[in-house]
Design a protein around this motif. Structure first.
Motif, PDB file in Angstrom:
ATOM      1  N   LYS A  93      -4.669   2.009  -5.210  1.00 13.00           N
ATOM      2  CA  LYS A  93      -3.641   2.659  -4.407  1.00 13.00           C
ATOM      3  C   LYS A  93      -3.196   3.941  -5.103  1.00 13.00           C
ATOM      4  CE  LYS A  93      -1.730  -1.450  -2.168  1.00 13.00           C
ATOM      5  NZ  LYS A  93      -0.525  -2.297  -1.940  1.00 13.00           N
ATOM      6  N   TYR A 108      -2.237   6.993   2.762  1.00 11.63           N
ATOM      7  CA  TYR A 108      -3.408   6.155   2.515  1.00 11.63           C
ATOM      8  C   TYR A 108      -3.408   4.982   3.479  1.00 11.63           C
ATOM      9  CZ  TYR A 108      -0.661   2.519   0.103  1.00 11.63           C
ATOM     10  OH  TYR A 108       0.224   1.511  -0.191  1.00 11.63           O
ATOM     11  N   TYR A 126      -9.545   2.307  -0.134  1.00 13.34           N
ATOM     12  CA  TYR A 126      -8.452   3.045   0.489  1.00 13.34           C
ATOM     13  C   TYR A 126      -8.910   4.435   0.906  1.00 13.34           C
ATOM     14  CZ  TYR A 126      -5.422  -0.570  -1.433  1.00 13.34           C
ATOM     15  OH  TYR A 126      -4.843  -1.780  -1.745  1.00 13.34           O
ATOM     16  N   VAL A 156      -7.676   8.094   1.739  1.00 16.30           N
ATOM     17  CA  VAL A 156      -6.524   8.907   1.361  1.00 16.30           C
ATOM     18  C   VAL A 156      -6.606  10.275   2.024  1.00 16.30           C
ATOM     19  CG1 VAL A 156      -5.180   9.877  -0.549  1.00 16.30           C
ATOM     20  CG2 VAL A 156      -6.457   7.740  -0.871  1.00 16.30           C
TER      21      VAL A 156
END
Length: 279
Positions: free
Chosen positions: A51, A82, A150, A152
């Motif tokens: 993250k 994200y 993730y 982004v």
């Protein structure tokens, strides 16, 4: 002119006679902003397994991720965005599909076209002539996969570390997008391949197609749009977006000083204009 380009997966390196100059993502963003005379911030699209710090879940800003993304380009006080499988709550189902986290819903072919009484009481968007045309569209797009945990979206100017950028995204008025498209074609021979305007949801134009998530999306091609009227309520009517693959953005960065943007700025962005009566 640069002699060659190497090591794209980690960073952008431009080899010149006196050595190697590292051109950061910030520099690419500055080039895009200059070329498009943009008042908005160019965005970088990349993936990470962790993250990102100081970033917020994409759907916490708005259920429509495309709207959240555009706001991020406009408002410099907004944090990076994200999205991952653990942050899908409250997201538009379309974004889940076009970012590669879920498969298309069973009844989407009816909703996008002419409706079916078994889904939302027959509600429909009438963007395709028939369910069969939606099926054909989805087949043409192919499988959608995301290459990391993730996704982004971050303003280029805010990136301070090496990240594996997949694409860039710019928002501008029609003149800005015309000039960016022309710069993309500075070093092409085929005028029909470098820039396309395909059908699809806004998030597909912004991310899915240029970042290479769609199996059949053409490579090294920029995508202008969106061709999604459901976003007209929030997308400024005088604006367009252009999603640019990393390889294309690097070439634009190389070419700008040799192109009309720098050599003939009075043509790219005239200070004096002829008035045409549009009535």
């Amino acid at each position: 002119m640069c002699d060659g380009i190497t090591n794209f997966d980690l960073k952008f390196s431009f080899k010149e006679k006196e050595g190697v100059i590292i051109s950061t993502i910030k520099k690419i963003g500055e080039t895009l902003k200059k070329a498009g005379n943009l008042s908005t911030s160019p965005l970088a699209v990349y993936y990470t397994d962790e993250k990102p710090e100081n970033a917020v879940p994409m759907c916490s800003a708005d259920r429509c991720v495309a709207k959240s993304i555009m706001i991020n380009a406009i408002d410099k006080d907004e944090s990076a965005l994200y999205i991952g499988k653990d942050t899908l709550k409250g997201c538009c189902p379309g974004a889940m599909t076009y970012f590669g986290y879920t498969k298309p819903m069973k009844f989407i072919k009816y909703f996008v076209s002419t409706g079916n009484e078994k889904f939302r009481g027959g509600e429909a968007e009438y963007m395709k002539a028939s369910p069969e045309h939606v099926e054909g569209f989805l087949e043409a797009v192919g499988e959608i996969k995301n290459p990391g945990k993730y996704l982004v979206i971050q303003r280029c100017e805010d990136i301070n570390t090496d990240v594996n950028v997949k694409s860039f995204l710019c928002f501008g008025n029609s003149e800005s997008i015309r000039n960016l498209g022309s710069l993309i074609n500075f070093r092409t021979k085929n005028p029909f391949e470098a820039v396309k305007m395909p059908f699809g949801p806004s998030c597909a134009t912004f991310v899915t197609y240029p970042a290479g998530l769609a199996e059949n999306a053409p490579k090294d091609t920029a995508f202008v749009g969106p061709l999604d009227p459901t976003g007209n309520a929030w997308f400024p009517e005088e604006y367009m977006a252009i999603g640019i693959p990393k390889s294309v953005a690097v070439r634009m960065h190389e070419d700008i000083d040799y192109s009309f943007i720098v050599k003939r700025p009075q043509v790219a962005y005239p200070t004096k204009r002829e008035e045409i009566d549009l009535l």
